[in-house]
Structures are given as structure tokens and as C-alpha cells.
Design a protein around this motif. Structure first.
Motif, PDB file in Angstrom:
ATOM      1  N   PRO A  31      38.927  34.352  36.312  1.00 33.29           N
ATOM      2  CA  PRO A  31      37.975  35.706  36.924  1.00 33.29           C
ATOM      3  C   PRO A  31      38.907  36.889  36.932  1.00 33.29           C
ATOM      4  CG  PRO A  31      38.045  33.554  37.951  1.00 33.29           C
ATOM      5  CD  PRO A  31      39.054  33.854  37.582  1.00 33.29           C
ATOM      6  N   PRO A  32      38.013  38.264  36.523  1.00 34.30           N
ATOM      7  CA  PRO A  32      38.185  39.213  37.160  1.00 34.30           C
ATOM      8  C   PRO A  32      38.791  39.411  38.159  1.00 34.30           C
ATOM      9  CG  PRO A  32      36.001  39.061  36.366  1.00 34.30           C
ATOM     10  CD  PRO A  32      36.524  38.106  36.063  1.00 34.30           C
ATOM     11  N   ARG A  33      39.511  40.199  39.214  1.00 30.14           N
ATOM     12  CA  ARG A  33      39.431  40.720  39.703  1.00 30.14           C
ATOM     13  C   ARG A  33      38.857  42.537  40.352  1.00 30.14           C
ATOM     14  NH1 ARG A  33      45.676  38.017  41.350  1.00 30.14           N
ATOM     15  NH2 ARG A  33      44.920  35.859  40.663  1.00 30.14           N
ATOM     16  N   VAL A  34      39.896  42.406  41.409  1.00 26.51           N
ATOM     17  CA  VAL A  34      39.117  43.725  41.704  1.00 26.51           C
ATOM     18  C   VAL A  34      38.884  44.821  40.479  1.00 26.51           C
ATOM     19  CG1 VAL A  34      41.066  44.937  43.171  1.00 26.51           C
ATOM     20  CG2 VAL A  34      38.742  45.789  43.374  1.00 26.51           C
ATOM     21  N   GLU A  36      38.236  44.675  37.472  1.00 24.12           N
ATOM     22  CA  GLU A  36      38.548  44.239  36.642  1.00 24.12           C
ATOM     23  C   GLU A  36      37.400  43.825  35.408  1.00 24.12           C
ATOM     24  OE1 GLU A  36      43.066  42.876  37.165  1.00 24.12           O
ATOM     25  OE2 GLU A  36      41.334  41.138  37.980  1.00 24.12           O
ATOM     26  N   ARG A  38      35.905  40.026  32.983  1.00 21.95           N
ATOM     27  CA  ARG A  38      36.093  39.818  31.838  1.00 21.95           C
ATOM     28  C   ARG A  38      35.441  39.863  30.940  1.00 21.95           C
ATOM     29  NH1 ARG A  38      37.166  33.190  33.990  1.00 21.95           N
ATOM     30  NH2 ARG A  38      35.152  33.857  34.379  1.00 21.95           N
ATOM     31  N   GLY A  79      34.530  42.028  37.894  1.00 23.17           N
ATOM     32  CA  GLY A  79      34.989  42.094  39.552  1.00 23.17           C
ATOM     33  C   GLY A  79      34.656  42.596  40.454  1.00 23.17           C
ATOM     34  N   SER A  80      34.964  42.742  41.867  1.00 20.89           N
ATOM     35  CA  SER A  80      34.616  43.425  42.979  1.00 20.89           C
ATOM     36  C   SER A  80      34.351  44.420  42.678  1.00 20.89           C
ATOM     37  CB  SER A  80      34.486  43.014  43.850  1.00 20.89           C
ATOM     38  OG  SER A  80      36.173  43.598  44.318  1.00 20.89           O
ATOM     39  N   ARG A 131      46.218  37.528  34.332  1.00 19.37           N
ATOM     40  CA  ARG A 131      45.155  36.965  34.115  1.00 19.37           C
ATOM     41  C   ARG A 131      44.908  35.451  33.326  1.00 19.37           C
ATOM     42  NH1 ARG A 131      45.315  38.610  37.529  1.00 19.37           N
ATOM     43  NH2 ARG A 131      44.524  40.135  38.293  1.00 19.37           N
ATOM     44  N   VAL A 153      41.145  39.632  29.748  1.00 17.58           N
ATOM     45  CA  VAL A 153      40.540  40.829  31.620  1.00 17.58           C
ATOM     46  C   VAL A 153      40.830  42.219  31.328  1.00 17.58           C
ATOM     47  CG1 VAL A 153      40.628  40.652  33.902  1.00 17.58           C
ATOM     48  CG2 VAL A 153      40.482  38.205  32.847  1.00 17.58           C
TER      49      VAL A 153
END
Ligand code: NAD
Ligand code: ZN
Ligand code: ZN
Length: 378
Positions: A31-34, A36, A38, A79-80, A131, A153
Motif C-alpha cells: 500500500p502507498p505510504r505518506v 504516495e 497506488r 497514502g496519508s 513498494r 506506487v
């Protein structure tokens, strides 16, 4: 099925080793992080720069990698810290970043950005926190994109939101070749109305440069390629004269100088060869000629004599056609939707991701302009 927050298993073309065929594998996309996003890639194309990395760069530690950077897709999850994209948005990944906050992004003179992959990584292929993984191994991301995959991602700085009705299997080409060539003529060379131009190399990048010269109002556009099969296409984009260096025994810049009584106003090198870079400079009129390097090579060097420039020539280069990347892509897609930009004309073949090696071979032999690979249904 809601996939947000979960690892997605999907197909991708993995380059396990330099110069070896890409292999379609099942990969895992985290999953995408901060900051980011997908993205479900819908269509992607092979650009010469992918081949360059696979076959010429031979980067010692740079593999395995998922190549591919010219594509279009749909946001799957964010992501966030991401507010400008939401699931379902149509998007185009871009190897050049636009963070909008850095010194460069705030300066209208440049499209550099401190977030650009090569600025924040040791080199274009290194991605320690990729990712993507396959068979328990991390797979590096190419240029922060990696689009030869059903999912990838991407950081928010490298993704442009585009018109919701844009056909992704066409506008994917706006993600690299078209913006690069067109922008090199319009933004970097700043081609003038009534001028004479020469474009070296008639792949997608060169043809887009021809289109840029034509849109800017050039009265004569000389298309140069060692493969004469490219000339018919170049005519569609606005070329007026055609030169095959193989038909001449004297240096090609001398041929162009004779054709134009002293040299062209603007020349664009869209091959990626230092010898052609030198010819393109010398083909311009000594007093005010502008020559733009567009082709990509890190290994070769080129030479010129100071007097070649002291007479008044300008030698310059640009990445991504000088466009502020995200703004440029969004605008170019809008131009296409308004029927002010040719895109469909670049597509010579349509295939599926599974046929990627056929596409690579066609590109290697310069027997195509662009092969669009469908990764998943739109
Ligand atoms: P391509 O392989 O499709 O096209 C190259 C063309 O050059 C072919 O038609 C080939 O026949 C022709 N050619 C080869 N040798 C020649 C010579 N000596 N004289 C004249 N023509 C010759 O490649 P493409 O995808 O259009 O990319 C072109 C170049 O642009 C590549 O070097 C690529 O890496 C580079 N590129 C740069 C940027 C950037 O941001 N500056 C972005 C994308 C691509
Ligand atoms: Zn490219
Ligand atoms: Zn920036």
C-alpha cells in the motif's frame, strides 16, 4: 473488492538482469505510504530510455527492476498527506517531479525540482524503499515510476491528474515522448514563426519535436533520420524536407548548411548520440543558431571548438521538454481533448503487457514509433 490498505498481487514485467529479456511475473505491490499513491496502470509504452537502461547502462547493482515510465492509469488508493488525488481519478505518472515548493519549482526559468528521483536517490535505479517485491526480493523502481506493471506506487510529485474523459490507451504517450519532443521545440528552443528548423531522429520524441516546430509556425522543418521509413510519418506532423545521412558522403551538417544557405535557425537532437549532438550544433547558422540536446546518453562525451559558439550560437538541453511536469501533462492532455495536439498518430502497434518483449524488439530495431501495451481494461 476493496483493495485499499492491502498488498496487491498483480502481473509485471521484471528485468532480473541487464540485457536479458523481461519476464512476466506475479509481484506484490505494498500500500502507498505518506505522500504516495497506488495507481492501476491501464496502458503503458516502451520509450527509448527504458532500453537504454536495460541494454547500455548495465548498472551493476541496479537490478532487478521494473522498467517503464510512459503510462496512464487510475488511482486505486492514496497514502496519508495526499489530498489532491482520490480513488478513481485518471492520472499520468511522470519521471520528472513538480513539488511546487522548492527553489526550482518556484522559478519559471526551470522545470528542475529537488524531489526529482535522480536528486533524491543516489542514481536513477536505486530505490531502497520500493513498494514492489517478487519472490521475496525487493524490486527496484525505475525513475520513481515502474509502469510495466498492473499496479505501481508513485509519489504525489510525480503524478498528474488529467481530464476524466481522456482515453488512457492514447494519452499515456503524453507521459514522456510527446511532452519531451514538443516542449523541447516550444519551451526550450523557443522556435519562432517563419524560422527554419532541423530535427535529428524521428522516433516519438523527434516527431513530437517536428509537431512543436510546426505549431510554433516554422516555415521549413528538415527531418533527418537514417531510417527513411520514418519520413512519411514526419510529413504528417509537419516536416517539409527529408534527409537521410546515408545518402550523403559529406558530413550531414554541411548538407544542411547548403540546403539552407548557411544553416538552420533551430536544431533538435532526438537520437541520443554524441556524434549527432555535434552535427546538430554545426548545422545551425553560426550567428544566432540554437541547438537543443534532447537525446539521452550518460556515457558518451561530445566536443566543439570555442569558435563554434563564439560566433553567436546557443547550445542547450532540457529534460521533459522544459515543462513543469505536472502542469505540463495536465495541459497537454487538455490540448489533445481540444483537438489541438496529435497523439493517436504516434501509435503504430497495440499489444498486451504479456507481449512486452515484442515491443522491446520493435523499438530496438526502430520498426515502430510507439507500441501501446494494455495492462488492464479501462
Ligand atoms: P527512438 O529509438 O524511437 O528514435 C530514435 C530515432 O533516431 C530512430 O528513428 C532512428 O532511426 C534515428 N537515428 C538513429 N541514428 C541516427 C543518426 N545518426 N542520425 C539521424 N537519426 C538517427 O527513440 P525515442 O523514444 O524517440 O527517444 C529519442 C531519444 O530521446 C533517446 O535518446 C531517449 O533516451 C531520449 N529521451 C530524452 C528525454 C529527455 O527528457 N530529454 C525524454 C525521453 C527520451
Ligand atoms: Zn521516456
Ligand atoms: Zn520542486
Amino acid at each position: 473488492m476493496d483493495t485499499a490498505g492491502k498488498v496487491i498481487k498483480c502481473k509485471a514485467a521484471v528485468a532480473w538482469e541487464p540485457s536479458k529479456p523481461l519476464v512476466i511475473e506475479e509481484i506484490e505491490v505494498a500500500p502507498p505510504r505518506v505522500n504516495e499513491i497506488r495507481v492501476k496502470i491501464v496502458a503503458t509504452a516502451v520509450c527509448h530510455t527504458d532500453l537504454y537502461h536495460l541494454y547500455e547502462r548495465m548498472h551493476k547493482d541496479g537490478f532487478p527492476v521494473v522498467l517503464g515510465h510512459e503510462a496512464a492509469g487510475i488511482v486505486e488508493s492514496v497514502g496519508s498527506g495526499v489530498t489532491e488525488f482520490k480513488p478513481g481519478d485518471k492520472v499520468i505518472p511522470i519521471f520528472a517531479s513538480q513539488c511546487a515548493d522548492c527553489l526550482f519549482c518556484k522559478n519559471p526559468k526551470t522545470n528542475h525540482c529537488v524531489q526529482t528521483w535522480s536528486e533524491v536517490r543516489e542514481d536513477a535505479l536505486t530505490a531502497p524503499d520500493s513498494r514492489l517485491s517478487c519472490k521475496g526480493k525487493k524490486i527496484l523502481q525505475f525513475l520513481g515510476t515502474s509502469t510495466f506493471s498492473e499496479y505501481t506506487v508513485i509519489r504525489k510529485y510525480n503524478l498528474a491528474k488529467i481530464h476524466p474523459d481522456a482515453p488512457l490507451d492514447k494519452v499515456c504517450l503524453i507521459g514522456c515522448g510527446i511532452c519531451t519532443g514538443y516542449g523541447s521545440a516550444v519551451n526550450t528552443a523557443k522556435v519562432e514563426k517563419g524560422s527554419t528548423c532541423a530535427v535529428f531522429g524521428l522516433g516519438a520524441v523527434g516527431l513530437a519535436a517536428v509537431m512543436g516546430c510546426s505549431t510554433a509556425g516554422a516555415k521549413r522543418i528538415i527531418a533527418v533520420d537514417t531510417n527513411p521509413e520514418k519520413f512519411e510519418k514526419a510529413k504528417i506532423f509537419g516536416a517539409t524536407d527529408f534527409v537521410n545521412p546515408k545518402d550523403h558522403s559529406k558530413p550531414i551538417h554541411e548538407v544542411l548548411q547548403e540546403m539552407t544557405q548557411g544553416g538552420v535557425d533551430f536544431s533538435l537532437e532526438c537520437v541520443g548520440s554524441s556524434a549527432v549532438v555535434e552535427s546538430a550544433l554545426l548545422a545551425t547558422v553560426p550567428a544566432w543558431g540554437v541547438s537543443v540536446i534532447v537525446g539521452y546518453t550518460r556515457v558518451q562525451k561530445f566536443t566543439a571548438r570555442p569558435t563554434d559558439l563564439l560566433s553567436g550560437r546557443t547550445w542547450k538541453g532540457a529534460l521533459f521538454g522544459g515543462f513543469k511536469s505536472k502542469d505540463g501533462v495536465t495541459d497537454m492532455v487538455q490540448r489533445y481533448m481540444d483537438k489541438k495536439l496529435m497523439v493517436d498518430e504516434f501509435i503504430t502497434h497495440n499489444m498486451d503487457l504479456g507481449q512486452i518483449m515484442e515491443a522491446v524488439e520493435l523499438m530496438k530495431k526502430a520498426q515502430c514509433i510507439r507500441v501501446v501495451l494494455k495492462t488492464s481494461p479501462q
